[in-house]
Scaffold this active site. Structure first.
Site, short mmCIF file in Angstrom:
data_model
loop_
_atom_site.label_atom_id
_atom_site.label_comp_id
_atom_site.label_asym_id
_atom_site.label_seq_id
_atom_site.Cartn_x
_atom_site.Cartn_y
_atom_site.Cartn_z
N GLY A 129 0.87 -1.12 -0.27
CA GLY A 129 0.05 -0.12 0.08
C GLY A 129 0.98 1.63 0.00
O GLY A 129 0.73 2.38 0.91
N GLU B 79 0.39 -1.37 -5.21
CA GLU B 79 -0.54 -0.24 -4.44
C GLU B 79 -1.61 -1.15 -5.74
O GLU B 79 -1.86 -1.35 -6.03
CB GLU B 79 -0.26 0.68 -5.22
CG GLU B 79 -1.07 2.47 -5.18
CD GLU B 79 -1.78 2.91 -3.80
OE1 GLU B 79 -1.13 2.90 -2.96
OE2 GLU B 79 -3.21 2.57 -4.05
N LEU B 80 -2.83 -0.56 -4.87
CA LEU B 80 -4.04 -0.97 -5.34
C LEU B 80 -4.98 0.41 -6.10
O LEU B 80 -5.89 -0.55 -7.70
CB LEU B 80 -5.04 -1.66 -4.29
CG LEU B 80 -6.58 -2.20 -4.22
CD1 LEU B 80 -6.13 -3.54 -5.27
CD2 LEU B 80 -7.12 -1.93 -3.46
N SER C 114 -2.56 -6.21 -2.79
CA SER C 114 -1.74 -7.22 -1.67
C SER C 114 -2.43 -8.43 -0.90
O SER C 114 -1.48 -9.03 -0.32
CB SER C 114 -0.67 -6.24 -1.24
OG SER C 114 -1.61 -5.73 -0.10
N LEU D 101 3.19 1.53 6.16
CA LEU D 101 2.86 2.69 6.96
C LEU D 101 1.82 3.47 5.86
O LEU D 101 0.80 3.48 5.19
CB LEU D 101 3.92 3.12 6.09
CG LEU D 101 5.38 2.75 6.32
CD1 LEU D 101 4.84 4.05 7.44
CD2 LEU D 101 5.54 2.17 6.59
N ASP E 291 -4.78 1.78 5.66
CA ASP E 291 -5.87 2.49 5.81
C ASP E 291 -6.37 1.75 6.98
O ASP E 291 -6.56 0.16 7.13
CB ASP E 291 -7.25 2.21 4.36
CG ASP E 291 -6.34 3.13 3.32
OD1 ASP E 291 -6.20 3.96 3.83
OD2 ASP E 291 -6.63 2.42 2.50
N THR F 115 24.61 -30.25 18.19
CA THR F 115 24.42 -31.83 19.62
C THR F 115 24.59 -33.34 18.84
O THR F 115 24.40 -33.19 18.37
CB THR F 115 23.28 -30.85 20.47
OG1 THR F 115 22.07 -32.12 19.93
CG2 THR F 115 23.44 -29.77 20.70
N GLU F 116 24.39 -34.39 19.94
CA GLU F 116 25.15 -35.43 19.88
C GLU F 116 23.31 -35.96 19.45
O GLU F 116 23.57 -37.14 18.88
CB GLU F 116 25.90 -36.11 20.89
CG GLU F 116 26.90 -36.17 21.06
CD GLU F 116 26.88 -34.70 21.69
OE1 GLU F 116 26.74 -33.95 22.11
OE2 GLU F 116 28.74 -34.19 20.83
N GLU F 117 22.31 -35.52 19.77
CA GLU F 117 20.93 -35.86 19.99
C GLU F 117 20.41 -35.29 18.68
O GLU F 117 19.80 -36.33 17.83
CB GLU F 117 19.64 -35.87 21.16
CG GLU F 117 19.76 -35.65 22.44
CD GLU F 117 19.21 -36.46 21.97
OE1 GLU F 117 18.78 -37.44 21.58
OE2 GLU F 117 19.90 -38.13 23.52
N1 SAM Z 1 2.18 4.59 2.65
C1 SAM Z 1 1.28 5.16 1.89
C2 SAM Z 1 1.89 6.80 3.19
O1 SAM Z 1 2.68 6.20 4.05
O2 SAM Z 1 1.65 7.38 2.26
C3 SAM Z 1 0.10 5.37 1.68
C4 SAM Z 1 -1.04 5.40 3.18
S1 SAM Z 1 -2.38 5.30 2.41
C5 SAM Z 1 -3.12 5.49 4.05
C6 SAM Z 1 -3.22 3.73 2.16
C7 SAM Z 1 -2.70 3.01 0.41
O3 SAM Z 1 -2.81 1.69 0.65
C8 SAM Z 1 -3.81 2.97 -0.20
O4 SAM Z 1 -2.62 4.54 -1.04
C9 SAM Z 1 -4.77 2.39 -0.66
O5 SAM Z 1 -4.82 2.67 -2.18
C10 SAM Z 1 -3.45 1.36 -0.30
N2 SAM Z 1 -3.94 -0.44 -0.07
C11 SAM Z 1 -5.09 -0.65 0.08
N3 SAM Z 1 -5.36 -1.30 0.30
C12 SAM Z 1 -4.49 -2.22 -0.67
C13 SAM Z 1 -4.35 -3.66 -0.69
N4 SAM Z 1 -5.34 -4.69 -0.25
N5 SAM Z 1 -2.90 -3.72 -1.86
C14 SAM Z 1 -2.49 -2.92 -2.63
N6 SAM Z 1 -2.51 -1.75 -1.60
C15 SAM Z 1 -3.48 -1.08 -0.99
#
Ligand code: SAM
Length: 190
Positions: A42, A65-66, A99, A118, A121, A163-165
């Site tokens: 993400g 990234e989705l 992901s 990081l 959501d 170890t021996e065991e």
């Molecule tokens: N990590 C970045 C930052 O700290 O600035 C983005 C944080 S943003 C709040 C969360 C990100 O996760 C979004 O861009 C969202 O599209 C992505 N995301 C949510 N679910 C995801 C998934 N299943 N696979 C890939 N990305 C995903």
């Protein structure tokens, strides 16, 4: 549906030459020893990856990234950094993927040395919990693709061979299993 973005059927099908063309000039994976080690799950707009790219110039890394538009933005960002800084930012790339579904399509067991989540959501509402990127079920999957600290520890090999065991078990063609314990520091009760 996710059918509108391509997903490699296995990590060996992931096209490194497409993502890291300067490092892998041809698509034959001659140098299979060099694999992605960091994944930013993400990754959003890619700020972390861009910083990591120069901090770890020898490490291949990828953002997952989705959102389509956001992924395209990160791609462009990396491409223009590559143009403006010849030789740099060649180790960083991004894929549009879910992901939560496809991590094992990209990475082999114990391939990754670091995974970053990081500001994922949070999805506070219970009906949205299934969209959480961190969940007990997914932790198993993350553990699968992460390289264990144990592999870097020279003592660990000795646990089953010195170890021996252990030697007896090995002689008999048996298996040994390691259990690792980490202390959880209790929170301050004051
Ligand atoms: N990590 C970045 C930052 O700290 O600035 C983005 C944080 S943003 C709040 C969360 C990100 O996760 C979004 O861009 C969202 O599209 C992505 N995301 C949510 N679910 C995801 C998934 N299943 N696979 C890939 N990305 C995903």
């Amino acid at each position: 549906s996710d059918s509108h973005f391509p997903v490699p059927i296995s990590p060996s099908q992931f096209d490194y030459s497409l993502h890291y063309p300067q490092i892998f000039p041809s698509s034959d994976q001659a140098d299979g020893s060099r694999k992605i080690q960091f994944a930013d799950i993400g990754c959003g707009f890619g700020g972390l990856l861009i910083s990591l790219s120069t901090l770890f110039p020898e490490t291949l890394m990828i953002g997952m990234e989705l959102r389509d538009k956001v992924t395209e933005y990160v791609k462009e960002r990396i491409l223009s950094l590559r143009v403006a800084n010849p030789g740099q930012y060649q180790n960083v790339s991004v894929v549009r993927t879910n992901s939560m579904k496809y991590i094992p399509n990209y990475f082999e067991k114990a391939q990754l040395t670091k995974m970053f989540f990081l500001f994922p959501d949070p999805h506070f509402k219970e009906k949205n919990h299934r969209r959480r990127v961190i969940s007990p079920f997914l932790l198993d999957e993350y553990a699968y693709v992460l390289k264990a600290e144990l592999e870097a520890d020279p003592v660990v090999k000795l646990l089953s061979s010195a170890t021996e065991e252990g030697q007896k078990v090995a002689r008999n063609g048996g298996q040994t299993f390691q259990a690792v314990f980490r202390r959880i520091v209790p929170s301050d009760k004051t």
